[in-house]
Design a protein around this motif. Structure first.
Motif, short mmCIF file in Angstrom:
data_model
loop_
_atom_site.label_atom_id
_atom_site.label_comp_id
_atom_site.label_asym_id
_atom_site.label_seq_id
_atom_site.Cartn_x
_atom_site.Cartn_y
_atom_site.Cartn_z
N TYR A 100 0.86 -1.19 0.00
CA TYR A 100 0.00 0.00 0.00
C TYR A 100 0.89 1.23 0.00
O TYR A 100 1.54 1.55 1.00
N ASP A 103 -0.02 7.85 -1.57
CA ASP A 103 0.00 8.64 -2.79
C ASP A 103 0.30 10.11 -2.50
O ASP A 103 0.55 10.50 -1.35
N ASP A 107 -2.84 9.52 0.94
CA ASP A 107 -3.81 8.45 1.19
C ASP A 107 -3.28 7.10 0.75
O ASP A 107 -2.39 6.99 -0.10
N ILE A 108 -3.87 6.04 1.32
CA ILE A 108 -3.70 4.68 0.82
C ILE A 108 -5.08 4.15 0.49
O ILE A 108 -6.09 4.61 1.03
N ARG A 109 -5.14 3.18 -0.42
CA ARG A 109 -6.41 2.58 -0.81
C ARG A 109 -6.44 1.14 -0.32
O ARG A 109 -5.65 0.31 -0.77
N VAL A 110 -7.33 0.85 0.61
CA VAL A 110 -7.47 -0.47 1.20
C VAL A 110 -8.75 -1.11 0.66
O VAL A 110 -9.79 -0.44 0.61
N PRO A 111 -8.70 -2.38 0.22
CA PRO A 111 -9.92 -3.03 -0.28
C PRO A 111 -11.07 -2.91 0.71
O PRO A 111 -10.89 -3.09 1.91
N GLY A 114 -11.66 1.61 1.11
CA GLY A 114 -11.44 2.78 0.27
C GLY A 114 -10.21 3.58 0.70
O GLY A 114 -9.25 3.04 1.24
N LYS A 115 -10.28 4.90 0.50
CA LYS A 115 -9.15 5.77 0.83
C LYS A 115 -9.05 6.00 2.33
O LYS A 115 -10.06 6.25 2.99
N LYS A 117 -6.56 8.22 5.05
CA LYS A 117 -5.50 9.22 5.22
C LYS A 117 -4.40 8.65 6.11
O LYS A 117 -4.65 8.27 7.25
#
Length: 272
Positions: A100, A103, A107-111, A114-115, A117
């Motif tokens: 992960y 960005d 943020d990171i995107r976790v299944p 979602g986003k 912080k």
């Protein structure tokens, strides 16, 4: 007599140049004890460092476990499952593709979640946030939920007069600058250990910190332990730019070559 004096002056000058061009042992020896410290004495240091705050481009490994609800857990560990199916070893770059990454917006995107912080949080704060959301939105209190959040290795960059330049990775949570340098191949005899620079990123910009790795007192520095994304820069010693040799033997050989050329030139002109 005047001819002898001129040669003597040249010889003295060359000898002085040889002495100045040699690299002293004290400039290439790590962690030397001061005169006030007795040999083999116990030195207490503070190993607990301030918690690291996550930065943009950090790569995280997030593991979610719940032994009483494995099917639900599989919804969140898609990255781990993909790595296993593709036989990707995290130590060989698997986390770059399946971890992960924080960005440019922090943020990171976790299944399923979602986003999230992550910028500026510690690993523990991020773990608690993810665990709280999972318990609120998906899992029950008795699911025995277990969440771990770790950095995908401690990444740093070596530059300057070092054995191995470029990005390096150590899969540990805490690494000293001496260990980081050793991991990259060390510093050659022409590297300046008395003024090693750490270029470190902060939320408000970049700062440069200077360390003298020849002194044992450096272990008390708050910058003795490196952080992810640090750049370690080692400058060359003046002896390298002089090109007269870094050891006494090398300098002596250079001086003899120069002196031989000088004498041959003088004899050639005197015969004309």
């Amino acid at each position: 007599m005047k001819y002898m004096r001129s040669h003597l002056g040249i010889f003295i000058l060359l000898m002085a140049l040889m002495i100045c061009s040699c690299v002293p042992t004290r400039k290439i020896t790590y962690l030397q004890e001061s005169n006030t410290v007795k040999n083999d004495s116990l030195i207490t240091i503070q190993k607990v460092q301030p918690p690291y705050r996550l930065q943009i481009n950090d790569i995280l490994s997030i593991q979610i476990k719940a032994p009483y609800d494995p099917e639900l857990v599989s919804m969140f560990n898609t990255a781990t499952a993909a790595a296993g199916q593709n036989n990707i070893n995290p130590a060989q770059g698997g986390l770059y593709f399946n971890g992960y990454t924080i960005d440019q917006h922090g943020d990171i995107r976790v299944p399923q979640l979602g986003k999230i912080k992550a910028l500026g949080l510690t690993l523990e704060e991020l773990r608690e946030h993810i665990e709280k959301r999972l318990l609120t939105e998906y899992f029950k209190e008795n699911a025995d939920l277990f969440v771990t959040v770790r950095l995908g290795g401690l990444r740093y960059v070596m530059a300057g007069e070092v054995g191995g330049k470029g990005e390096q990775v150590i899969f540990r949570d805490q690494v000293t600058i001496v260990e980081a340098i050793a991991n990259s191949g060390g510093v050659p005899i022409t590297g300046d250990l008395t003024n090693v620079r750490i270029v470190r990123q902060y939320p408000d910009g970049v700062k440069v910190h200077h360390l003298d790795l020849t002194q044992l007192d450096v272990i008390y520095s708050p910058y003795y332990y490196i952080q992810p994304n640090d750049m370690i820069v080692v400058d060359p010693l003046p002896q390298k730019s002089l090109g007269t040799g870094t050891t006494g033997l090398a300098s002596f050989t250079t001086i003899i070559s120069v002196l031989t050329t000088l004498v041959t030139t003088v004899l050639l002109f005197t015969r004309l």
